[in-house]
Design a protein around this motif. Structure first.
Motif, PDB file in Angstrom:
ATOM      1  N   CYS A 124       0.823  -1.207   0.000  1.00  0.00           N
ATOM      2  CA  CYS A 124       0.000   0.000   0.000  1.00  0.00           C
ATOM      3  C   CYS A 124       0.854   1.253   0.000  1.00  0.00           C
ATOM      4  CB  CYS A 124      -0.914   0.015   1.215  1.00  0.00           C
ATOM      5  SG  CYS A 124      -2.100  -1.291   1.139  1.00  0.00           S
ATOM      6  N   SER A 125       2.091   1.142   0.396  1.00  0.00           N
ATOM      7  CA  SER A 125       2.986   2.303   0.356  1.00  0.00           C
ATOM      8  C   SER A 125       4.375   1.820  -0.053  1.00  0.00           C
ATOM      9  CB  SER A 125       3.020   3.009   1.709  1.00  0.00           C
ATOM     10  OG  SER A 125       3.292   2.082   2.731  1.00  0.00           O
ATOM     11  N   SER A 126       4.438   1.171  -1.204  1.00  0.00           N
ATOM     12  CA  SER A 126       5.702   0.541  -1.595  1.00  0.00           C
ATOM     13  C   SER A 126       6.865   1.519  -1.752  1.00  0.00           C
ATOM     14  CB  SER A 126       5.515  -0.316  -2.837  1.00  0.00           C
ATOM     15  OG  SER A 126       4.690   0.301  -3.752  1.00  0.00           O
ATOM     16  N   PRO A 127       6.661   2.789  -2.194  1.00  0.00           N
ATOM     17  CA  PRO A 127       7.837   3.672  -2.288  1.00  0.00           C
ATOM     18  C   PRO A 127       8.572   3.848  -0.962  1.00  0.00           C
ATOM     19  CG  PRO A 127       6.037   4.623  -3.504  1.00  0.00           C
ATOM     20  CD  PRO A 127       5.473   3.451  -2.785  1.00  0.00           C
ATOM     21  N   ILE A 128       7.866   3.818   0.155  1.00  0.00           N
ATOM     22  CA  ILE A 128       8.562   4.001   1.434  1.00  0.00           C
ATOM     23  C   ILE A 128       9.485   2.815   1.678  1.00  0.00           C
ATOM     24  CG2 ILE A 128       8.320   4.326   3.923  1.00  0.00           C
ATOM     25  CD1 ILE A 128       5.679   5.631   3.506  1.00  0.00           C
ATOM     26  N   ASN A 129       9.028   1.619   1.334  1.00  0.00           N
ATOM     27  CA  ASN A 129       9.874   0.432   1.488  1.00  0.00           C
ATOM     28  C   ASN A 129      11.085   0.512   0.569  1.00  0.00           C
ATOM     29  OD1 ASN A 129       8.122  -1.809   3.087  1.00  0.00           O
ATOM     30  ND2 ASN A 129       6.838  -0.430   1.932  1.00  0.00           N
ATOM     31  N   ASN A 130      10.832   0.920  -0.682  1.00  0.00           N
ATOM     32  CA  ASN A 130      11.934   1.100  -1.638  1.00  0.00           C
ATOM     33  C   ASN A 130      12.984   2.040  -1.086  1.00  0.00           C
ATOM     34  OD1 ASN A 130      10.156   1.254  -4.817  1.00  0.00           O
ATOM     35  ND2 ASN A 130      10.920  -0.472  -3.663  1.00  0.00           N
ATOM     36  N   MET A 131      12.510   3.208  -0.670  1.00  0.00           N
ATOM     37  CA  MET A 131      13.432   4.258  -0.218  1.00  0.00           C
ATOM     38  C   MET A 131      14.158   3.808   1.045  1.00  0.00           C
ATOM     39  SD  MET A 131      13.088   6.639  -2.374  1.00  0.00           S
ATOM     40  CE  MET A 131      12.058   6.568  -3.792  1.00  0.00           C
ATOM     41  N   GLY A 132      13.422   3.134   1.931  1.00  0.00           N
ATOM     42  CA  GLY A 132      14.047   2.652   3.163  1.00  0.00           C
ATOM     43  C   GLY A 132      15.212   1.726   2.844  1.00  0.00           C
ATOM     44  N   TRP A 133      15.009   0.845   1.888  1.00  0.00           N
ATOM     45  CA  TRP A 133      16.071  -0.094   1.508  1.00  0.00           C
ATOM     46  C   TRP A 133      17.240   0.652   0.863  1.00  0.00           C
ATOM     47  CZ3 TRP A 133      19.033  -3.920   1.890  1.00  0.00           C
ATOM     48  CH2 TRP A 133      19.757  -4.405   0.807  1.00  0.00           C
ATOM     49  N   HIS A 134      16.932   1.552  -0.051  1.00  0.00           N
ATOM     50  CA  HIS A 134      18.023   2.275  -0.717  1.00  0.00           C
ATOM     51  C   HIS A 134      18.811   3.118   0.278  1.00  0.00           C
ATOM     52  CE1 HIS A 134      15.594   1.753  -4.607  1.00  0.00           C
ATOM     53  NE2 HIS A 134      16.528   0.848  -4.522  1.00  0.00           N
ATOM     54  N   MET A 135      18.100   3.724   1.209  1.00  0.00           N
ATOM     55  CA  MET A 135      18.809   4.553   2.197  1.00  0.00           C
ATOM     56  C   MET A 135      19.691   3.695   3.103  1.00  0.00           C
ATOM     57  SD  MET A 135      16.317   7.579   3.347  1.00  0.00           S
ATOM     58  CE  MET A 135      14.722   7.232   2.721  1.00  0.00           C
ATOM     59  N   THR A 136      19.249   2.468   3.371  1.00  0.00           N
ATOM     60  CA  THR A 136      20.084   1.569   4.171  1.00  0.00           C
ATOM     61  C   THR A 136      21.394   1.283   3.452  1.00  0.00           C
ATOM     62  OG1 THR A 136      18.051   0.528   4.922  1.00  0.00           O
ATOM     63  CG2 THR A 136      20.085  -0.638   5.391  1.00  0.00           C
ATOM     64  N   SER A 165      -1.409   7.662   0.674  1.00  0.00           N
ATOM     65  CA  SER A 165      -2.074   6.524   0.037  1.00  0.00           C
ATOM     66  C   SER A 165      -2.361   5.414   1.053  1.00  0.00           C
ATOM     67  CB  SER A 165      -1.167   6.051  -1.100  1.00  0.00           C
ATOM     68  OG  SER A 165      -1.406   4.747  -1.434  1.00  0.00           O
ATOM     69  N   ASP A 166      -1.402   5.156   1.920  1.00  0.00           N
ATOM     70  CA  ASP A 166      -1.560   4.127   2.945  1.00  0.00           C
ATOM     71  C   ASP A 166      -2.661   4.518   3.935  1.00  0.00           C
ATOM     72  OD1 ASP A 166      -0.909   2.441   5.334  1.00  0.00           O
ATOM     73  OD2 ASP A 166       0.733   1.820   4.058  1.00  0.00           O
ATOM     74  N   HIS A 167      -2.639   5.775   4.369  1.00  0.00           N
ATOM     75  CA  HIS A 167      -3.631   6.222   5.351  1.00  0.00           C
ATOM     76  C   HIS A 167      -5.032   6.302   4.736  1.00  0.00           C
ATOM     77  CE1 HIS A 167      -0.526   6.584   8.121  1.00  0.00           C
ATOM     78  NE2 HIS A 167      -0.410   7.891   8.280  1.00  0.00           N
ATOM     79  N   ILE A 168      -5.091   6.616   3.437  1.00  0.00           N
ATOM     80  CA  ILE A 168      -6.415   6.638   2.790  1.00  0.00           C
ATOM     81  C   ILE A 168      -7.052   5.257   2.904  1.00  0.00           C
ATOM     82  CG2 ILE A 168      -7.617   6.726   0.575  1.00  0.00           C
ATOM     83  CD1 ILE A 168      -5.818   8.955  -0.311  1.00  0.00           C
ATOM     84  N   ILE A 169      -6.274   4.234   2.587  1.00  0.00           N
ATOM     85  CA  ILE A 169      -6.821   2.871   2.676  1.00  0.00           C
ATOM     86  C   ILE A 169      -7.331   2.602   4.074  1.00  0.00           C
ATOM     87  CG2 ILE A 169      -6.187   0.428   2.765  1.00  0.00           C
ATOM     88  CD1 ILE A 169      -4.845   0.613   0.336  1.00  0.00           C
ATOM     89  N   CYS A 170      -6.473   2.868   5.060  1.00  0.00           N
ATOM     90  CA  CYS A 170      -6.834   2.504   6.426  1.00  0.00           C
ATOM     91  C   CYS A 170      -8.078   3.251   6.891  1.00  0.00           C
ATOM     92  CB  CYS A 170      -5.658   2.785   7.357  1.00  0.00           C
ATOM     93  SG  CYS A 170      -6.034   2.297   9.026  1.00  0.00           S
ATOM     94  N   ASN A 171      -8.047   4.580   6.740  1.00  0.00           N
ATOM     95  CA  ASN A 171      -9.157   5.356   7.294  1.00  0.00           C
ATOM     96  C   ASN A 171     -10.464   5.147   6.542  1.00  0.00           C
ATOM     97  OD1 ASN A 171      -7.841   6.351   9.437  1.00  0.00           O
ATOM     98  ND2 ASN A 171      -7.774   8.479   8.776  1.00  0.00           N
ATOM     99  N   THR A 172     -10.387   4.988   5.225  1.00  0.00           N
ATOM    100  CA  THR A 172     -11.642   4.755   4.518  1.00  0.00           C
ATOM    101  C   THR A 172     -12.205   3.383   4.882  1.00  0.00           C
ATOM    102  OG1 THR A 172     -10.459   3.909   2.587  1.00  0.00           O
ATOM    103  CG2 THR A 172     -11.097   6.218   2.528  1.00  0.00           C
ATOM    104  N   ILE A 173     -11.339   2.443   5.165  1.00  0.00           N
ATOM    105  CA  ILE A 173     -11.851   1.112   5.511  1.00  0.00           C
ATOM    106  C   ILE A 173     -12.421   1.096   6.923  1.00  0.00           C
ATOM    107  CG2 ILE A 173     -11.130  -1.281   5.925  1.00  0.00           C
ATOM    108  CD1 ILE A 173      -9.631  -1.159   3.326  1.00  0.00           C
ATOM    109  N   ILE A 174     -11.866   1.917   7.805  1.00  0.00           N
ATOM    110  CA  ILE A 174     -12.525   2.036   9.124  1.00  0.00           C
ATOM    111  C   ILE A 174     -13.956   2.535   8.901  1.00  0.00           C
ATOM    112  CG2 ILE A 174     -12.515   3.160  11.381  1.00  0.00           C
ATOM    113  CD1 ILE A 174      -9.532   3.448  11.186  1.00  0.00           C
ATOM    114  N   GLY A 175     -14.078   3.517   8.014  1.00  0.00           N
ATOM    115  CA  GLY A 175     -15.415   4.033   7.687  1.00  0.00           C
ATOM    116  C   GLY A 175     -16.287   2.936   7.099  1.00  0.00           C
TER     117      GLY A 175
END
Lengths: 170, 404
Positions: B80-92, B119-129
């Motif tokens: 749901c938020s793959s760029p953060i994972n990408n960037m986290g790995w590259h920064m490591t 994008s990640d928070h949209i999924i979570c919060n709309t699904i709570i709704g």
């Protein structure tokens, strides 16, 4: 700043545990040291409580995992990452244990969050956490029979030659 | 075969407990994982969570791949938020290699990571709704995920598993259309988010279903190693972006929202407020980009940065570097490094040990979903099933990250 705190932590640990704390290092500024499995729980408790000294207070368990070094005498290192969120300091603790008898006390008595982290480490490396309330496999099926992150289990067909280092002059 | 069924020890023959399998393929479980619940009517007496259904051996595969080839594995963790994972790995890896990034790249990364967070928070919060019965809010705000996907698509050609960065920067610069789409998003999204909040924040049904439900104290959250919006909802203002800034987050002006009660409503509010803060961050990053020299999208490290194909075909040096990088011949120091970024769900940590070989000696991924989720079964005890479902939505468990 971080170096000063690291230095103070090492001194506090040295005063308390003496030669049980060895191999002190600071890769990329993160204080790393080794200890033994008979004092690991005391070390974790000491680091968690800020009681007598003002340099510890690592109340947050970031992670528990393990590393397999088949070439070393004590082949499995259990690695703990702790975090002092107030002072913004992290610390890494390693405990080398015998890979033929990988037993270490559980940290679930200190943090409930250690439960699944230890189950995962057990599943992948076979490390038995003594006193763990529910030490079962977590990611793999119960019948797997091996602990797949150990280095003796290859990922791919060992007959493949396109990834062997000797064919590339390494 | 032992399916880890919970053993209910009550021997009372009059007890009429029912075993309920919530999952593994149940629309309310948000992924492939199972909760075996012992139910007394509508109330949960005990439960056991079973995970691992989509375990793909991320760590084992990573031990057999050069640094570059690990990037596509990271996309598939929190998809749901793959760029953060990408960037986290590259920064490591960049931390391991001591690569200093140009400011412009840092700002571009902030833009893409904050879009991913929204994008990640949209999924979570709309699904709570959605789980409380408010389907309108789900359908209304969800279209903005589509807009974010279009921005990704403009930058890297992919929408879900983005593969958006490189060690040392980006594969290509953001083009004018990408910036136009980001600007359009910044114009339209706040309006929709405000309407979304108007629909839910003071909605009687929504408040009744979420406020005071599944309360967690700060002590419990820290005891269970919670991070991210779940921890912040309990009142602990821990955010990796502030605690250990990476990618120039120290240059930005933003706030870390915290809750007070630690209930589902607070988690929802914290995520909403984080989306507002992300919009602020992207606006600031766009402003800062104007002051940076144009056209820089990677650091000047030819021995680590994968060259463009055009370069490879026309430049001997680039061809050599390309070959060395693809074959995993990067001269990386023998060292171990831990790098954490603030993912959509909390602290995403990469623990990398390099021994000088072609591939990492060991790569461990600290997955916030995995660590957050273990509290679900203990905290569900005594809860109504319908509340537990909303609680699960509020924990934002992503199966790819849970199992890795």
């Amino acid at each position: 700043m971080a170096e000063l705190i690291n230095q103070a932590i090492v001194e506090a640990l040295g005063a308390k545990f003496g030669d049980k704390v060895i191999g002190v290092n600071e890769p990329y500024g993160l204080l790393t040291f080794e200890t033994t499995k008979d004092v690991i729980i005391e070390v974790l408790k000491f680091l968690k409580d800020s009681g007598e000294n003002d340099v510890t207070g690592f109340n947050f368990l970031t992670d528990i995992t393990a590393v397999h070094y088949p070439e070393k005498k004590h082949g499995i290192a259990v690695v703990y990452h702790l975090h002092n969120m107030v002072k913004k300091v992290r610390v890494r603790i390693k405990v080398f244990i015998d890979e033929h008898n990988p037993v270490i006390p559980t940290a679930t008595s200190i943090w409930n969050g250690a439960n699944w982290m230890e189950r995962e480490t057990y599943d992948l490396f076979g490390v038995k956490f003594e006193g763990h309330p529910d030490l079962r496999r977590i990611l793999n099926m119960d019948e797997l029979g091996v602990h797949p992150m150990l280095k003796q289990y290859p990922l791919e067909d060992p007959n493949r030659v396109d990834k062997k280092d000797e064919y590339f002059g390494r | 075969m032992n399916h880890n069924q919970p053993v209910y020890t009550d021997n009372d023959p009059q007890s009429e407990l029912v075993t309920l399998n919530l999952g593994p393929t149940h629309p309310a479980t948000h992924g492939v994982f199972q909760n075996v619940l012992q139910m007394d009517g509508e109330r949960i007496v005990s439960g056991v969570s079973t995970i691992g259904y989509i375990h793909r051996a991320f760590e084992k595969i990573a031990e057999h791949r050069p640094f570059y080839q690990i990037t596509p594995l990271t996309d598939r963790l929190n998809y749901c938020s793959s760029p953060i994972n990408n960037m986290g790995w590259h920064m490591t890896v960049e931390k391991l290699l001591n690569i200093q990034m140009p400011k412009r790249v840092d700002y571009l990364r902030v833009i893409i990571m904050e879009l991913a967070r929204i994008s990640d928070h949209i999924i979570c919060n709309t699904i709570i709704g959605q789980d409380t019965g408010a389907t309108t809010t789900f359908l209304y705000l969800f279209q903005f995920r589509e807009h974010i996907y279009e921005i990704y698509e403009e930058i890297c050609g992919a929408r879900l598993t983005t593969n958006i960065g490189r060690i040392g920067g980006f594969e290509r610069d953001f083009n004018a259309i990408a910036f136009a789409k980001i600007n359009k998003f910044l114009k339209e999204f706040p309006v929709a988010l405000r309407e979304f909040e108007n629909l839910l924040n003071r909605n009687r049904i929504f408040i009744d279903r979420t406020s005071g439900v599944a309360c967690v104290t700060a002590e419990q959250a820290l005891d269970y190693s919670w991070t991210g919006p779940l921890l912040r909802a309990t009142g602990v203002d821990y955010d990796v972006r502030v605690s250990e800034p990476y990618s120039s987050y120290e240059d930005f002006d933003f706030e870390v929202p915290v809750g007070t009660a630690g209930d589902i409503y607070d988690r929802y509010l914290v995520r909403n407020e984080e989306m507002w803060q992300s919009v602020r961050l992207i606006e600031q990053a766009l402003e800062k980009l104007k002051k940076e020299p144009a056209g820089i999208f990677h650091a000047d490290v030819p021995e680590f940065y994968l060259p463009a194909k055009e370069e490879v075909y026309n430049n001997m040096e680039a061809l050599i570097y390309h070959f060395k990088i693809v074959m995993g011949e990067i001269d990386a120091p023998k060292a171990e490094v831990y790098h954490a970024v603030e993912g959509g769900n909390g602290e995403l940590g990469f623990y990398l040990i390099n021994d000088g070989g072609r591939t990492p000696y060991r790569l461990h991924f600290r997955r916030p979903s995995f660590i957050n989720y273990q509290m679900f079964a203990p905290m569900s005890k005594g809860m109504l099933l319908s509340d537990a479902i909303i609680n699960m939505s509020s924990m934002n468990i992503i199966a790819g990250e849970l199992d890795a």
